[in-house]
Write a protein that holds these residues in place. Structure first.
Motif, PDB file in Angstrom:
ATOM      1  N   UNK A  10       0.802  -1.221   0.000  1.00 48.00           N
ATOM      2  CA  UNK A  10       0.000   0.000   0.000  1.00 48.00           C
ATOM      3  C   UNK A  10       0.835   1.271   0.000  1.00 48.00           C
ATOM      4  N   UNK A  11       2.143   1.161   0.308  1.00 46.45           N
ATOM      5  CA  UNK A  11       2.974   2.355   0.406  1.00 46.45           C
ATOM      6  C   UNK A  11       2.791   3.111   1.700  1.00 46.45           C
ATOM      7  N   UNK A  12       2.132   2.506   2.690  1.00 49.78           N
ATOM      8  CA  UNK A  12       1.911   3.163   3.980  1.00 49.78           C
ATOM      9  C   UNK A  12       3.066   2.866   4.915  1.00 49.78           C
ATOM     10  N   UNK A  13       3.337   3.808   5.817  1.00 47.52           N
ATOM     11  CA  UNK A  13       4.418   3.646   6.791  1.00 47.52           C
ATOM     12  C   UNK A  13       3.908   4.054   8.162  1.00 47.52           C
ATOM     13  N   UNK A  14       4.419   3.402   9.187  1.00 45.75           N
ATOM     14  CA  UNK A  14       4.074   3.740  10.569  1.00 45.75           C
ATOM     15  C   UNK A  14       5.348   3.869  11.381  1.00 45.75           C
ATOM     16  N   UNK A  15       5.274   4.676  12.437  1.00 46.27           N
ATOM     17  CA  UNK A  15       6.364   4.844  13.392  1.00 46.27           C
ATOM     18  C   UNK A  15       5.788   4.521  14.759  1.00 46.27           C
ATOM     19  N   UNK A  16       6.174   3.376  15.302  1.00 50.44           N
ATOM     20  CA  UNK A  16       5.549   2.905  16.538  1.00 50.44           C
ATOM     21  C   UNK A  16       5.814   3.829  17.716  1.00 50.44           C
ATOM     22  N   UNK A  17       6.917   4.581  17.680  1.00 53.65           N
ATOM     23  CA  UNK A  17       7.185   5.529  18.768  1.00 53.65           C
ATOM     24  C   UNK A  17       6.379   6.809  18.623  1.00 53.65           C
ATOM     25  N   UNK A  18       5.710   6.992  17.463  1.00 50.76           N
ATOM     26  CA  UNK A  18       4.805   8.121  17.280  1.00 50.76           C
ATOM     27  C   UNK A  18       5.517   9.406  16.899  1.00 50.76           C
ATOM     28  N   UNK A  19       4.923  10.113  15.926  1.00 53.90           N
ATOM     29  CA  UNK A  19       5.443  11.418  15.524  1.00 53.90           C
ATOM     30  C   UNK A  19       4.913  12.492  16.459  1.00 53.90           C
ATOM     31  N   UNK A  20       5.698  13.558  16.634  1.00 54.97           N
ATOM     32  CA  UNK A  20       5.287  14.679  17.458  1.00 54.97           C
ATOM     33  C   UNK A  20       5.955  15.947  16.947  1.00 54.97           C
ATOM     34  N   UNK A  21       5.549  17.084  17.496  1.00 55.37           N
ATOM     35  CA  UNK A  21       6.076  18.369  17.045  1.00 55.37           C
ATOM     36  C   UNK A  21       7.592  18.398  17.162  1.00 55.37           C
ATOM     37  N   UNK A  22       8.253  18.896  16.116  1.00 53.20           N
ATOM     38  CA  UNK A  22       9.708  18.971  16.089  1.00 53.20           C
ATOM     39  C   UNK A  22      10.368  17.876  15.293  1.00 53.20           C
ATOM     40  N   UNK A  23       9.643  16.793  14.975  1.00 48.71           N
ATOM     41  CA  UNK A  23      10.213  15.714  14.165  1.00 48.71           C
ATOM     42  C   UNK A  23      10.284  16.149  12.710  1.00 48.71           C
ATOM     43  N   UNK A  24      11.256  15.615  11.989  1.00 49.25           N
ATOM     44  CA  UNK A  24      11.430  15.926  10.569  1.00 49.25           C
ATOM     45  C   UNK A  24      12.053  14.718   9.874  1.00 49.25           C
ATOM     46  N   UNK A  25      11.758  14.583   8.596  1.00 45.69           N
ATOM     47  CA  UNK A  25      12.332  13.494   7.822  1.00 45.69           C
ATOM     48  C   UNK A  25      12.310  13.850   6.342  1.00 45.69           C
ATOM     49  N   UNK A  26      13.146  13.130   5.587  1.00 43.80           N
ATOM     50  CA  UNK A  26      13.208  13.305   4.135  1.00 43.80           C
ATOM     51  C   UNK A  26      12.828  11.989   3.480  1.00 43.80           C
ATOM     52  N   UNK A  27      11.882  12.065   2.547  1.00 42.68           N
ATOM     53  CA  UNK A  27      11.325  10.884   1.901  1.00 42.68           C
ATOM     54  C   UNK A  27      11.706  10.881   0.431  1.00 42.68           C
ATOM     55  N   UNK A  28      12.397   9.806  -0.006  1.00 37.73           N
ATOM     56  CA  UNK A  28      12.667   9.596  -1.425  1.00 37.73           C
ATOM     57  C   UNK A  28      11.671   8.545  -1.912  1.00 37.73           C
TER      58      UNK A  28
END
Length: 540
Positions: free
Chosen positions: A161-179
């Protein structure tokens, strides 16, 4: 014997400890240390269940800032393919779909897919949750910031499906780069000749009856499946749009089977992305087209070059259908947001006809009504409905049953004691009736909490009872019983009846001398039964 048993247990414990130290290896190999359990998304709530919350609470608040998105792409959160009757969710291990299969991945994923390459940067602000916003099929995901290691190690991805999860949970201040590689969506002309792919999707727990009837009317008249899909999509887009917020048309949140059935019971459809996407998916499933619901974000005007701030108003839901040669293609069934109410269909005006002079109608004689057809004095609507006694009767019965249940211990034990008294008083032998009366006094004393000695003479028992309850006259009654039981002749019947009257007065005197709580406890006490049972065992 006690000391011997303690010694044996101590020796056995020491022996077991010594053998355990010899047999057990220095280290333990546990299967869970090397085998990672599968991720079960059933433990997390469906993201679509909180759809209205994003619109209500974060309408003007920036959830995230995104750059590098293709203009017509969508930032997806979760792909849901199974409706359990209450919510649309990700199919679990028991379903026939791979949508719920997430695996741990590193920063490099490398899913094979054709399409446009994109490098997307995401900075989280007001958004939070385990679902990672992404687009297309990720080739790599690299986190930044203070929580980089925690987020990277808890990343899981679904290549189907192209879905992703982060079990530790996203919150304010997090950042990432997606290719990622973003598949190209087909244009309108390509869809006209498209063929639906045969993909296994879990069947809903139940498709509402109203939607089944609606799909039968609007989704089965076309010559091809694609024509039926388009017809239902256009028909849904004719409905009214409303989030159900203040100053908007009433539209309840949720997408349960009951909510969706209620939506189609009215003349005009009203809802937002949550209801229209689920309704479209239900209708597609009913006509045999595999479909799934996706929740994500995109601006109404599409992504622009540079950074784009996404707010709660940019949260959307849509339907995806598998098309051969294109993969899962998004379809929108929601009406435009400015289409807030349905305009009624215009009523055709009657064509004017030339005026023709009609001849006068003949005078009719008044019709005489026979007794069989005389008009009634009123209609059924005018009759008053009778009072419904059923709720009152049921309430009274429930209250009476509850009271009876609370009083059942008193009733059962009281009946047992009444039966025992009756058996004693109606014994055939007068001496047995005298002894039974004495036992009645002793049992009452025992139930009141007095420790009556066992295995002693009636005289000593009578003295013990008289000491605690002087008004019981237990000593006098005990002497009379001894004389009647062990005397040369059986006592007369009238004296036995008089004796039982003395027994009743003695029992009442003991209860009068006892405290209120002792009297109450004696009603539920079964100590006298246990004492008599022990006495019978000793006799045997």
């Amino acid at each position: 014997r006690f000391l011997g048993a303690v010694a044996m247990l101590a020796l056995a414990s020491l022996g077991a400890a010594g053998v355990g130290q010899i047999v057990n290896p220095a280290g333990r190999n546990v299967l869970r240390d090397v085998v990672e359990p599968p991720i079960e998304l059933a433990d997390y709530p469906s993201p679509l269940a909180g759809y209205r919350g994003w619109l209500k609470n974060y309408s003007d608040e920036t959830l995230m800032t995104v750059s590098g998105m293709p203009a017509d792409a969508r930032l997806g959160l979760a792909t849901m393919d199974y409706h359990n009757g209450e919510v649309y969710t990700v199919g679990g291990a028991d379903n026939e779909s791979a949508a719920g299969s997430f695996a741990r991945v590193g920063d490099v994923i490398g899913v094979q897919q054709s399409g446009e390459e994109a490098t997307v940067s995401v900075n989280i602000e007001g958004y939070s949750g385990i679902w990672l916003p992404s687009t297309g099929f990720a080739q790599s995901i690299e986190f930044e910031g203070d929580r980089q290691q925690a987020l990277q190690t808890s990343l899981a991805y679904n290549g189907a499906t192209g879905s992703a999860i982060v079990l530790n949970g996203l919150q304010a201040g997090d950042a990432y780069e997606l290719h990622a590689i973003v598949p190209q969506n087909p244009d309108v002309d390509d869809l006209k000749q498209a063929t639906i792919s045969d993909v296994a999707v879990p069947k809903p727990a139940a498709i509402p009856d109203e939607i089944q009837a609606w799909a039968s009317e609007h989704g089965t008249n076309g010559s091809t499946t694609m024509e039926n899909i388009t017809a239902m999509q256009i028909q849904l887009q004719k409905g009214a749009f409303s989030h159900g917020l203040e100053n908007e048309t009433t539209s309840l949140a949720g997408h349960s089977s009951f909510r969706m059935d209620s939506m189609f019971k009215v003349d005009s459809l009203v809802g937002d992305d949550e209801q229209y996407a689920v309704a479209f998916a239900f209708a597609l499933q009913y006509i045999g087209v595999p479909a799934r619901v996706v929740m994500g974000m995109y601006p109404d005007e599409g992504f622009e070059s540079g950074s784009v701030e996404l707010t709660g108003d940019d949260m959307h839901a849509w339907v995806e259908i598998p098309i051969e040669g294109f993969g899962w293609v998004p379809f929108d069934a929601t009406p435009p947001e400015d289409q807030t109410q349905i305009e009624p269909d215009p009523v055709p005006k009657p064509e004017p006809k030339p005026q023709v002079l009609q001849p006068p109608q003949p005078i009719e004689e008044p019709v005489e009504l026979t007794p069989e057809v005389q008009p009634e004095g009123g209609t059924m609507d005018d009759e008053e409905e009778g009072f419904d006694w059923l709720p009152i009767v049921m309430t009274v019965l429930i209250v009476l049953l509850s009271i009876l249940l609370l009083l059942s211990p008193f009733i059962i034990i009281g009946l047992m004691k009444l039966s025992r008294r009756k058996k004693r008083r109606q014994a055939e032998d007068p001496s047995a009736r005298l002894a039974g009366g004495w036992h009645e006094i002793v049992d009452q004393a025992v139930d009141l909490g007095l420790e009556v000695p066992r295995g002693v003479t009636r005289t000593r028992v009578a003295a013990h009872v008289s000491e605690r309850y002087p008004q019981s006259r237990a000593s006098d009654i005990g002497q009379y019983v001894d004389a009647g039981v062990f005397g040369p002749q059986s006592p007369p019947e009238d004296e036995v009846e008089t004796f039982w009257s003395d027994v009743d007065r003695s029992v009442e005197a003991m209860r009068h001398e006892a405290s209120f709580w002792d009297r109450l406890k004696s009603r539920l006490s079964v100590r006298s039964f246990m004492r008599n049972r022990s006495a019978r065992r000793r006799t045997r």
